[in-house]
Design an enzyme around this catalytic site. Structure first.
Site, PDB file in Angstrom:
ATOM      1  N   TYR A   1      60.097  74.767  44.538  1.00  0.00           N
ATOM      2  CA  TYR A   1      58.944  75.679  44.469  1.00  0.00           C
ATOM      3  C   TYR A   1      58.196  75.487  43.148  1.00  0.00           C
ATOM      4  CZ  TYR A   1      61.182  78.161  48.398  1.00  0.00           C
ATOM      5  OH  TYR A   1      61.771  78.487  49.602  1.00  0.00           O
TER       6      TYR A   1
ATOM      7  N   ARG B   1      49.300  77.702  54.265  1.00  0.00           N
ATOM      8  CA  ARG B   1      48.991  78.040  55.651  1.00  0.00           C
ATOM      9  C   ARG B   1      47.857  77.211  56.236  1.00  0.00           C
ATOM     10  NH1 ARG B   1      49.323  84.426  54.344  1.00  0.00           N
ATOM     11  NH2 ARG B   1      48.096  83.680  52.593  1.00  0.00           N
TER      12      ARG B   1
ATOM     13  N   GLY C   1      58.369  87.261  51.140  1.00  0.00           N
ATOM     14  CA  GLY C   1      57.673  86.870  49.913  1.00  0.00           C
ATOM     15  C   GLY C   1      56.561  87.868  49.644  1.00  0.00           C
TER      16      GLY C   1
HETATM   17  N1  LIG Z   1      64.539  77.704  53.202  1.00  0.00           N
HETATM   18  C1  LIG Z   1      63.313  77.343  53.487  1.00  0.00           C
HETATM   19  O1  LIG Z   1      63.042  76.223  53.926  1.00  0.00           O
HETATM   20  C2  LIG Z   1      62.207  78.343  53.259  1.00  0.00           C
HETATM   21  C3  LIG Z   1      60.936  78.122  53.816  1.00  0.00           C
HETATM   22  C4  LIG Z   1      59.952  79.089  53.602  1.00  0.00           C
HETATM   23  C5  LIG Z   1      60.235  80.228  52.850  1.00  0.00           C
HETATM   24  N2  LIG Z   1      61.475  80.396  52.285  1.00  0.00           N
HETATM   25  C6  LIG Z   1      61.797  81.611  51.497  1.00  0.00           C
HETATM   26  O2  LIG Z   1      61.464  82.761  52.253  1.00  0.00           O
HETATM   27  C7  LIG Z   1      60.550  83.598  51.531  1.00  0.00           C
HETATM   28  C8  LIG Z   1      59.613  84.302  52.496  1.00  0.00           C
HETATM   29  O3  LIG Z   1      59.025  83.401  53.428  1.00  0.00           O
HETATM   30  P1  LIG Z   1      57.458  83.020  53.410  1.00  0.00           P
HETATM   31  O4  LIG Z   1      56.937  83.157  52.059  1.00  0.00           O
HETATM   32  O5  LIG Z   1      57.339  81.720  54.130  1.00  0.00           O
HETATM   33  O6  LIG Z   1      56.764  84.058  54.402  1.00  0.00           O
HETATM   34  P2  LIG Z   1      56.694  85.648  54.626  1.00  0.00           P
HETATM   35  O7  LIG Z   1      57.639  86.362  53.754  1.00  0.00           O
HETATM   36  O8  LIG Z   1      56.799  85.810  56.085  1.00  0.00           O
HETATM   37  O9  LIG Z   1      55.172  85.963  54.205  1.00  0.00           O
HETATM   38  C9  LIG Z   1      54.819  86.112  52.873  1.00  0.00           C
HETATM   39  C10 LIG Z   1      53.311  86.332  52.750  1.00  0.00           C
HETATM   40  O10 LIG Z   1      52.905  87.406  53.595  1.00  0.00           O
HETATM   41  C11 LIG Z   1      51.934  88.213  52.904  1.00  0.00           C
HETATM   42  N3  LIG Z   1      52.544  89.548  52.736  1.00  0.00           N
HETATM   43  C12 LIG Z   1      53.775  89.863  52.260  1.00  0.00           C
HETATM   44  N4  LIG Z   1      54.001  91.185  52.293  1.00  0.00           N
HETATM   45  C13 LIG Z   1      52.889  91.724  52.820  1.00  0.00           C
HETATM   46  C14 LIG Z   1      52.505  93.049  53.128  1.00  0.00           C
HETATM   47  N5  LIG Z   1      53.327  94.084  52.918  1.00  0.00           N
HETATM   48  N6  LIG Z   1      51.279  93.268  53.658  1.00  0.00           N
HETATM   49  C15 LIG Z   1      50.439  92.253  53.891  1.00  0.00           C
HETATM   50  N7  LIG Z   1      50.741  90.959  53.637  1.00  0.00           N
HETATM   51  C16 LIG Z   1      51.959  90.703  53.111  1.00  0.00           C
HETATM   52  C17 LIG Z   1      51.641  87.536  51.571  1.00  0.00           C
HETATM   53  O11 LIG Z   1      50.591  86.586  51.713  1.00  0.00           O
HETATM   54  P3  LIG Z   1      49.026  86.984  51.812  1.00  0.00           P
HETATM   55  O12 LIG Z   1      48.864  88.261  51.042  1.00  0.00           O
HETATM   56  O13 LIG Z   1      48.290  85.824  51.219  1.00  0.00           O
HETATM   57  O14 LIG Z   1      48.742  87.112  53.279  1.00  0.00           O
HETATM   58  C18 LIG Z   1      52.920  86.748  51.338  1.00  0.00           C
HETATM   59  O15 LIG Z   1      52.720  85.626  50.531  1.00  0.00           O
HETATM   60  C19 LIG Z   1      59.867  82.638  50.532  1.00  0.00           C
HETATM   61  O16 LIG Z   1      59.343  83.297  49.407  1.00  0.00           O
HETATM   62  C20 LIG Z   1      61.026  81.715  50.173  1.00  0.00           C
HETATM   63  O17 LIG Z   1      61.836  82.330  49.191  1.00  0.00           O
HETATM   64  C21 LIG Z   1      62.458  79.473  52.496  1.00  0.00           C
END
Ligand SMILES: NC(=O)c1ccc[n+]([C@@H]2O[C@H](COP(=O)([O-])OP(=O)(O)OC[C@H]3O[C@@H](n4cnc5c(N)ncnc54)[C@H](OP(=O)(O)O)[C@@H]3O)[C@@H](O)[C@H]2O)c1
Length: 317
Positions: A57, A224, A275
């Site tokens: 990251y 995205r 996230g």
């Molecule tokens: N192991 C792997 O391969 C892998 C892959 C991906 C992620 N991860 C881990 O999983 C974590 C979470 O996954 P992710 O970041 O892919 O997606 P997620 O948690 O599904 O979505 C995060 C995004 O959603 C929006 N958001 C978050 N809370 C919100 C709320 N309460 N209201 C409105 N919008 C909100 C924000 O973006 P906006 O405000 O721009 O919309 C935020 O950046 C990552 O931080 C990482 O640590 C691991």
């Protein structure tokens, strides 16, 4: 916030964690250290004590920001830090090098949970070389527990068979109401074996918050931009699920994000790490804990989400 034991570990973690990919500065747009620290600070304030990051990251930036914030906030003794090793660095010599870099960036003696980010795709590294090295890290007290991420079931079983003194305690995979491949074979196995599924993208990268509608799709400048989930075709397909989430949220006086996360935490073996880019999002997501959907609501979302998940097309050209 409610605490649970993370699977077979001795870690008493908040019912949801915080994903720190958002601190990378590239994948999710620019973010300063002060902004990242404000997110961590708010997470601590609402009771979150489990943080997930990765070497990849921002090429170490997320680890640095997270480690520094936790240190400056005086929280190291009260939190658990999970990180991941790059999937291209799974030879013994690379693991031994990376773990030192990661401990330095995070500013910790021992990493609480050390995960393999993805299986070795390019280097043909034998899985037992990797797993035995991770076991050695536990023996040496450099990491406390080990986990995998994005492993298919057959490889996970093979990886476990390489270990003799420790076991894999977590499997981190994409899992949310509308992305459900893990249901097919992985999740039933994990539940049976007492391994926690750490759910990444639990909000489907924001889709399940309802703010991105098929007719109001921003041009993303972040990760995205090329995510197939955000094609107009797929967003239209999943939209009825988002509408149902929104309807249920209104009935409970909650937000769609809170419903989407609450749906996940019904299962004691699922551990979401949403996230967040702002302290406000952290507070909102923490509000997913401490109440429950009715059985009927849970089942409706389960069915609608599953049906949609099987129609999403990830092929974009
Ligand atoms: N192991 C792997 O391969 C892998 C892959 C991906 C992620 N991860 C881990 O999983 C974590 C979470 O996954 P992710 O970041 O892919 O997606 P997620 O948690 O599904 O979505 C995060 C995004 O959603 C929006 N958001 C978050 N809370 C919100 C709320 N309460 N209201 C409105 N919008 C909100 C924000 O973006 P906006 O405000 O721009 O919309 C935020 O950046 C990552 O931080 C990482 O640590 C691991």
């Amino acid at each position: 916030m409610e605490r649970i034991r993370l699977g077979r570990t001795d870690m008493r973690v908040s019912r949801i964690g915080l994903g720190a990919w958002q601190f990378s500065g590239d994948a999710w747009g620019a973010i300063t250290y002060e902004q990242a620290k404000a997110v961590v600070s708010k997470a601590l304030e609402v009771g979150i004590n489990f943080f997930d990051t990765a070497a990849v990251y921002g090429r170490g930036r997320s680890e640095e920001f997270l480690g520094r914030a936790i240190r400056e906030l005086g929280a190291r003794d009260h939190v658990y830090i999970a990180t991941k090793i790059h999937g291209d660095w799974l030879r013994r010599i690379d693991i031994l090098t990376s773990v030192e870099n990661q401990r330095r960036r995070l500013g910790v003696d021992a990493i609480d949970l050390y995960q393999i980010h993805w299986p070795a795709c390019w280097h043909n590294t034998p899985i037992c070389e990797t797993m035995k090295t991770l076991e050695e890290l536990v023996d040496r007290g450099l990491v406390r527990y080990i986990g995998v991420s994005n492993f298919p079931l057959a490889l996970l079983e093979r990886a476990r068979s390489c270990l003799s003194r420790v076991d894999i305690v977590t499997s981190q995979n994409r899992y949310n109401i509308i992305e459900r491949e893990a249901d097919k074979e992985l999740l039933p196995y994990l539940r049976r074996e007492g391994i926690v599924l750490i759910a990444w993208s639990p909000l489907a990268k924001g889709v399940l918050t309802g703010k991105y509608t098929p007719s109001n799709l921003p041009t993303f400048e972040d990760v995205r931009r090329n995510d197939p989930l955000f094609t107009p075709q797929n967003l239209k397909l999943v939209w009825p699920v988002v509408e149902e989430i929104t309807r249920i949220a209104k009935a409970h006086g909650k937000t769609p994000a809170q419903v989407a996360l609450n749906w996940l935490i019904r299962d004691p073996w699922i551990y979401p790490i949403p996230g967040a880019k702002t302290p406000e999002q952290v507070v909102e997501n923490a509000g997913a804990v401490g109440w429950s959907l009715s059985d009927d609501e849970w089942r409706t979302l389960d069915r609608l989400g599953w049906e949609a998940s099987q129609k999403i097309i990830y092929v974009t050209w």
